[in-house]
Design a protein around this motif. Sequence first.
Motif, PDB file in Angstrom:
ATOM      1  N   PRO A 187       0.791  -1.240   0.000  1.00 19.61           N
ATOM      2  CA  PRO A 187       0.000   0.000   0.000  1.00 19.61           C
ATOM      3  C   PRO A 187       0.821   1.287   0.000  1.00 19.61           C
ATOM      4  N   HIS A 188       2.035   1.281   0.593  1.00 15.52           N
ATOM      5  CA  HIS A 188       2.776   2.525   0.742  1.00 15.52           C
ATOM      6  C   HIS A 188       4.062   2.543  -0.071  1.00 15.52           C
ATOM      7  N   HIS A 189       4.175   3.544  -0.925  1.00 16.47           N
ATOM      8  CA  HIS A 189       5.342   3.744  -1.773  1.00 16.47           C
ATOM      9  C   HIS A 189       5.732   2.462  -2.514  1.00 16.47           C
ATOM     10  N   PRO A 190       4.799   1.856  -3.225  1.00 17.64           N
ATOM     11  CA  PRO A 190       5.104   0.602  -3.930  1.00 17.64           C
ATOM     12  C   PRO A 190       6.066   0.823  -5.093  1.00 17.64           C
ATOM     13  N   ALA A 191       6.761  -0.229  -5.457  1.00 19.95           N
ATOM     14  CA  ALA A 191       7.606  -0.196  -6.641  1.00 19.95           C
ATOM     15  C   ALA A 191       6.740   0.017  -7.876  1.00 19.95           C
ATOM     16  N   ASN A 192       7.275   0.710  -8.856  1.00 17.71           N
ATOM     17  CA  ASN A 192       6.531   0.909 -10.108  1.00 17.71           C
ATOM     18  C   ASN A 192       6.268  -0.417 -10.812  1.00 17.71           C
ATOM     19  N   LYS A 193       7.213  -1.346 -10.661  1.00 18.20           N
ATOM     20  CA  LYS A 193       7.068  -2.662 -11.266  1.00 18.20           C
ATOM     21  C   LYS A 193       7.520  -3.709 -10.262  1.00 18.20           C
ATOM     22  N   LEU A 194       6.654  -4.664  -9.976  1.00 22.34           N
ATOM     23  CA  LEU A 194       7.014  -5.728  -9.044  1.00 22.34           C
ATOM     24  C   LEU A 194       7.939  -6.715  -9.736  1.00 22.34           C
ATOM     25  N   THR A 195       9.124  -6.876  -9.180  1.00 18.71           N
ATOM     26  CA  THR A 195      10.168  -7.661  -9.829  1.00 18.71           C
ATOM     27  C   THR A 195      10.866  -8.509  -8.794  1.00 18.71           C
ATOM     28  N   ILE A 196      11.478  -9.613  -9.229  1.00 17.69           N
ATOM     29  CA  ILE A 196      12.391 -10.360  -8.373  1.00 17.69           C
ATOM     30  C   ILE A 196      13.809 -10.163  -8.901  1.00 17.69           C
ATOM     31  N   PHE A 197      14.735 -10.063  -7.970  1.00 18.18           N
ATOM     32  CA  PHE A 197      16.138  -9.862  -8.298  1.00 18.18           C
ATOM     33  C   PHE A 197      16.940 -10.975  -7.615  1.00 18.18           C
ATOM     34  N   ALA A 198      17.734 -11.699  -8.377  1.00 15.07           N
ATOM     35  CA  ALA A 198      18.503 -12.817  -7.828  1.00 15.07           C
ATOM     36  C   ALA A 198      19.928 -12.760  -8.359  1.00 15.07           C
ATOM     37  N   ASN A 199      20.897 -12.816  -7.441  1.00 19.63           N
ATOM     38  CA  ASN A 199      22.289 -12.684  -7.867  1.00 19.63           C
ATOM     39  C   ASN A 199      23.198 -13.254  -6.789  1.00 19.63           C
ATOM     40  N   THR A 200      24.258 -13.922  -7.215  1.00 18.67           N
ATOM     41  CA  THR A 200      25.219 -14.463  -6.254  1.00 18.67           C
ATOM     42  C   THR A 200      25.985 -13.366  -5.526  1.00 18.67           C
ATOM     43  N   GLU A 201      25.978 -12.153  -6.058  1.00 20.74           N
ATOM     44  CA  GLU A 201      26.722 -11.051  -5.440  1.00 20.74           C
ATOM     45  C   GLU A 201      25.885 -10.244  -4.457  1.00 20.74           C
ATOM     46  N   TYR A 202      24.609 -10.552  -4.325  1.00 20.41           N
ATOM     47  CA  TYR A 202      23.762  -9.804  -3.404  1.00 20.41           C
ATOM     48  C   TYR A 202      24.078 -10.183  -1.955  1.00 20.41           C
ATOM     49  N   VAL A 203      24.119  -9.170  -1.109  1.00 23.12           N
ATOM     50  CA  VAL A 203      24.433  -9.358   0.307  1.00 23.12           C
ATOM     51  C   VAL A 203      23.261  -8.886   1.161  1.00 23.12           C
ATOM     52  N   SER A 204      22.875  -9.705   2.131  1.00 21.82           N
ATOM     53  CA  SER A 204      21.913  -9.297   3.150  1.00 21.82           C
ATOM     54  C   SER A 204      22.688  -8.763   4.352  1.00 21.82           C
ATOM     55  N   LEU A 205      22.357  -7.551   4.775  1.00 23.76           N
ATOM     56  CA  LEU A 205      23.022  -6.926   5.920  1.00 23.76           C
ATOM     57  C   LEU A 205      22.216  -7.192   7.178  1.00 23.76           C
ATOM     58  N   GLY A 206      22.854  -7.797   8.177  1.00 22.04           N
ATOM     59  CA  GLY A 206      22.161  -8.200   9.393  1.00 22.04           C
ATOM     60  C   GLY A 206      22.415  -7.258  10.559  1.00 22.04           C
ATOM     61  N   ILE A 207      21.328  -6.739  11.140  1.00 23.59           N
ATOM     62  CA  ILE A 207      21.417  -5.934  12.356  1.00 23.59           C
ATOM     63  C   ILE A 207      21.189  -6.879  13.536  1.00 23.59           C
ATOM     64  N   ILE A 208      22.211  -7.049  14.355  1.00 24.81           N
ATOM     65  CA  ILE A 208      22.196  -8.075  15.396  1.00 24.81           C
ATOM     66  C   ILE A 208      22.113  -7.440  16.790  1.00 24.81           C
ATOM     67  N   ASN A 209      21.361  -8.086  17.672  1.00 24.20           N
ATOM     68  CA  ASN A 209      21.251  -7.736  19.094  1.00 24.20           C
ATOM     69  C   ASN A 209      20.446  -6.467  19.356  1.00 24.20           C
ATOM     70  N   VAL A 210      19.618  -6.043  18.421  1.00 28.46           N
ATOM     71  CA  VAL A 210      18.711  -4.921  18.647  1.00 28.46           C
ATOM     72  C   VAL A 210      17.309  -5.464  18.901  1.00 28.46           C
ATOM     73  N   MET A 211      16.721  -5.093  20.032  1.00 35.96           N
ATOM     74  CA  MET A 211      15.383  -5.563  20.369  1.00 35.96           C
ATOM     75  C   MET A 211      14.364  -4.433  20.438  1.00 35.96           C
ATOM     76  N   ASP A 212      14.848  -3.212  20.541  1.00 35.64           N
ATOM     77  CA  ASP A 212      13.978  -2.029  20.579  1.00 35.64           C
ATOM     78  C   ASP A 212      13.873  -1.481  19.157  1.00 35.64           C
ATOM     79  N   TYR A 213      12.664  -1.526  18.588  1.00 39.05           N
ATOM     80  CA  TYR A 213      12.486  -1.122  17.184  1.00 39.05           C
ATOM     81  C   TYR A 213      12.911   0.327  16.932  1.00 39.05           C
ATOM     82  N   SER A 214      12.832   1.187  17.945  1.00 38.90           N
ATOM     83  CA  SER A 214      13.203   2.585  17.750  1.00 38.90           C
ATOM     84  C   SER A 214      14.698   2.752  17.488  1.00 38.90           C
ATOM     85  N   CYS A 215      15.478   1.728  17.827  1.00 34.68           N
ATOM     86  CA  CYS A 215      16.933   1.808  17.649  1.00 34.68           C
ATOM     87  C   CYS A 215      17.378   1.521  16.210  1.00 34.68           C
TER      88      CYS A 215
END
Length: 297
Positions: free
Chosen positions: A177-205
């Motif tokens: 509903p909010h700020h959707p992509a102009n075109k819904l697409t899937i992107f797949a690549n061996t070079e893509y990295v997921s960045l993990g935020i660890i040890n945060v439990m308070d969403y405001s942080c």
Amino acid sequence: MKIMILVNKDFEYAGYRAGIEKLMMLNKIPDLKMVSRDWSVGPSKNRPSCIYKLGKHIIREFCISYLFDAGESTSNSQKKLDLVMNLIDEESPDYIISVSTSESTPCKEDRKRSFNGCIFMGTKFFAKDCRKLDSATQSHLYVPEGWCVQNSSICANFFDIVNKKSKNIADGMEAVPHHPANKLTIFANTEYVSLGIINVMDYSCYEKADPETYNEFKNNYSSEGEPVCLETTHAVVKMAAGQIPVLFVSPIVDRYNQFKHDVDNTWGNQNAIGSYNAGIVVANMLEILKDKLKDKL
């Protein structure tokens, strides 16, 4: 081959399941056969929520939140690692698909484009211990500085096939509903990295943790790959999995550092539809690639 699917939060799992159920109702995934389902939470929580057969492959699906005891924070990275590691030890899967809603990254936003509702897939993981930004956190997962891991056993050919079939795999996705992509697409690549935020439990942080994690990766580890999403779970799953290959699947639900505008006031709808798209993509992907899976991805 045994494939394990791990979906992060219970509200994400509800949307994800809705996507798969829709495809089943429309008979668009006839080879992905439901063997059993058990959505109970409690003494049987380590049982899979769903079991499928796909030819000779067995797929067992779990919601990570269901592994926690009642009253525990499902944002606790250390507890999440312990529970997922125990589950993986019990299940001994050959491959793991990790599903978690995510925030986009500046390297994508620089192109003046929203990716909300789109799906990113990859096999590289970076994690940063952000507990200093959440002084009240009860999570104390140790993350070695510069922790960055790639799966070498999920082959590039898998991503080539996914990209060639992307239109079919994306069939059935819906706009958030909010700020959707102009075109819904899937992107797949061996070079893509997921960045993990660890040890945060308070969403405001996360307003501080997200840019700190992204900037550390870009300033020190950019040669490792292209960071495409920020979230809390994929890296933890990879830590728990050890040498078992993990494919991350990230439905984007908010633009970089725009959680308040994209998700906060519409928590249910934005996450539900993003997760729904993940269910559509995972089910379609398995159905379309069933003959290509063979003994390895």
